[in-house]
Design an enzyme around this catalytic site. Structure first.
Site, PDB file in Angstrom:
ATOM      1  N   SER A  61       0.795  -1.236   0.000  1.00  0.00           N
ATOM      2  CA  SER A  61       0.000   0.000   0.000  1.00  0.00           C
ATOM      3  C   SER A  61       0.824   1.281   0.000  1.00  0.00           C
ATOM      4  CB  SER A  61      -0.933   0.023   1.211  1.00  0.00           C
ATOM      5  OG  SER A  61      -2.095  -0.700   0.914  1.00  0.00           O
ATOM      6  N   TYR A 241      -4.104   3.122   7.707  1.00  0.00           N
ATOM      7  CA  TYR A 241      -5.294   2.265   7.798  1.00  0.00           C
ATOM      8  C   TYR A 241      -6.243   2.801   8.875  1.00  0.00           C
ATOM      9  CZ  TYR A 241      -2.084  -0.982   5.414  1.00  0.00           C
ATOM     10  OH  TYR A 241      -1.194  -1.555   4.557  1.00  0.00           O
ATOM     11  N   VAL A 259       1.424  -3.727   3.763  1.00  0.00           N
ATOM     12  CA  VAL A 259       1.488  -5.025   4.430  1.00  0.00           C
ATOM     13  C   VAL A 259       2.810  -5.771   4.170  1.00  0.00           C
ATOM     14  CG1 VAL A 259      -1.015  -5.330   4.591  1.00  0.00           C
ATOM     15  CG2 VAL A 259       0.209  -6.220   2.592  1.00  0.00           C
TER      16      VAL A 259
END
Ligand code: GLU
Length: 305
Positions: A61, A241, A259
Site C-alpha cells: 500500500s 489504515y 502489508v
C-alpha cells in the site's frame, strides 16, 4: 544521528514478536519477521541509516500515494475528487461491507484498496501495461533509482489469490464507478503493489513530498506543490489504515504503511523517512516500524500537531 538510529533499531527490534507477517499474500509469508531498517533523508542534506535499510521488500500500500499522485498529474484534481473522496473510512484497507450504503466516492479514499483501484483508471495510457509503466517510471524518478522493478514472485502470488480485490473491482463496476475491464485494472494495481524497494527509496520519495514536490538535491520541481499537499493531507488522515488516529497521536506526521512491512514518513519542510519491519499489528501496520517512528518523533520533535 547515526548513533540515535542504531539505538532505536536495537530498542525496537524485539517488538517484532508482538506482530505477524502478512500471509494472505502467500509469498509475503516467506520474509524474516525480525528485520528492522530505517533511513532518514534529512533536512541538512545528509542521509542517515541503521539496521536492514537496504533489505528489499514490496511496496504494497505504500504505492497508493504514488497512484494518487500519478492520477492527479494525469487527470487533475477535479477528476480525482469526483471519483474518490478523502474521508477516513475507519474500516480495514480491503473492507467490502458496503451493503448498508451505496458504494460512492463519498465513502472511499485513495489510501484504501477500493480508492486506489479506482484511481488506476485515471492514469493516462493506451493500455494498462502503459499506465503501469508510467507509474513505475514515476517511482523510479522520485526514488532516484532506475533499478526499481516488480518482484515477480509477489506479483504472481497476489494475482493468484487476490479475490477480495477482485470483488472490490467488480463492486466498483456494479456501482458504475469504473468502466474499464476489471482484470486489467487489477493487474496494474497488483504490479504496483509488488514494486520492490528498500528504506532508502521510501525516504527519498517521502522527502520530495515533504518538500512540496521539490527535489532536495537538485531543487527541481518534480510535481506541483498543490499535489504534494493533497497527498500529504490524505496520508495524515487515512495513511495508516484504521490505525491513523492512534498513529497521529503517537507519531504525528503524514505516513503510509504497507502489508510488506514498509512505512514512508513525510515530515513537511523537514525530512523523509523509510522504515521496514515486516511483522504487522492487527491494522496491518509494522509493529517495530511504528515504534521506531514514535521514538524518533519524540526525540527529534517531529510531530506536526
Ligand atoms: N497488495 C495489497 C492488497 O491489496 C496491499 C495492501 C496493503 O498493503 O495495505 O491487499
Amino acid at each position: 544521528m547515526y548513533e540515535l538510529l542504531k539505538r532505536i533499531v536495537a530498542d525496537c527490534a524485539p517488538s517484532a514478536s508482538l506482530g505477524h507477517v502478512a500471509t494472505y499474500i502467500p509469498e509475503l509469508a516467506n520474509v524474516d519477521p525480525n528485520k528492522l531498517g530505517i533511513y532518514v533523508s534529512s533536512e541538512d542534506g545528509k542521509q542517515y541509516f541503521a539496521g536492514d535499510h537496504l533489505e528489499p521488500f514490496t511496496m504494497q500500500s505504500v504505492v497508493k500515494p504514488l497512484i494518487l499522485l500519478q492520477a492527479l498529474m494525469d487527470s487533475g484534481e477535479d477528476a480525482v475528487r469526483t471519483l474518490v473522496g478523502v474521508e477516513a473510512t475507519g474500516k480495514p484497507f480491503d473492507a467490502f461491507n458496503y451493503s448498508d450504503q451505496a458504494l460512492n466516492s463519498a465513502n472511499i479514499n485513495p489510501m484504501i484498496n477500493t480508492g486506489a483501484i479506482a484511481l488506476c483508471t485515471l492514469i493516462h495510457g493506451e493500455t494498462y501495461e502503459e499506465k503501469f509503466s508510467r507509474l513505475l517510471a514515476l517511482a523510479r524518478k522520485l526514488a532516484g533509482n532506475p533499478e526499481l522493478n516488480v518482484d515477480h514472485a509477489v506479483y504472481v502470488s497476489e494475482k493468484k489469490t487476490g479475490n477480495k480485490n477482485r470483488a472490490l473491482g467488480y463492486m466498483l463496476t456494479a456501482y458504475g464507478m469504473i468502466t474499464d475491464p476489471v482484470e486489467e485494472i487489477l493487474d496494474c494495481y497488483f504490479r504496483a503493489c509488488s514494486i520492490s524497494v528498500n528504506c532508502r527509496d521510501l525516504a527519498r520519495i517521502a522527502h520530495i513530498f515533504a518538500n512540496h514536490g521539490i527535489h532536495p538535491e537538485t531543487w527541481e520541481q518534480m510535481f506541483p506543490a498543490t499535489y504534494a499537499k493533497y497527498v500529504n493531507a490524505t496520508l495524515a488522515t487515512c495513511g495508516m489504515y484504521d490505525g491513523s488516529g492512534e498513529f497521529a497521536l503517537a507519531v504525528g506526521f503524514p505516513a503510509k504503511s504497507g502489508v510488506g512491512g514498509g512505512i514512508m514518513g513525510v515530515i513537511p519542510h523537514r525530512m523523509g523517512i523509510g522504515v521496514f519491519a515486516p511483522a504487522l499489528d492487527k491494522h496491518g501496520n509494522s509493529v517495530a516500524g511504528v515504534q521506531a517512528l514514535a521514538k524518533l518523533s519524540q526525540i527529534l520533535d517531529l510531530s506536526i500537531y
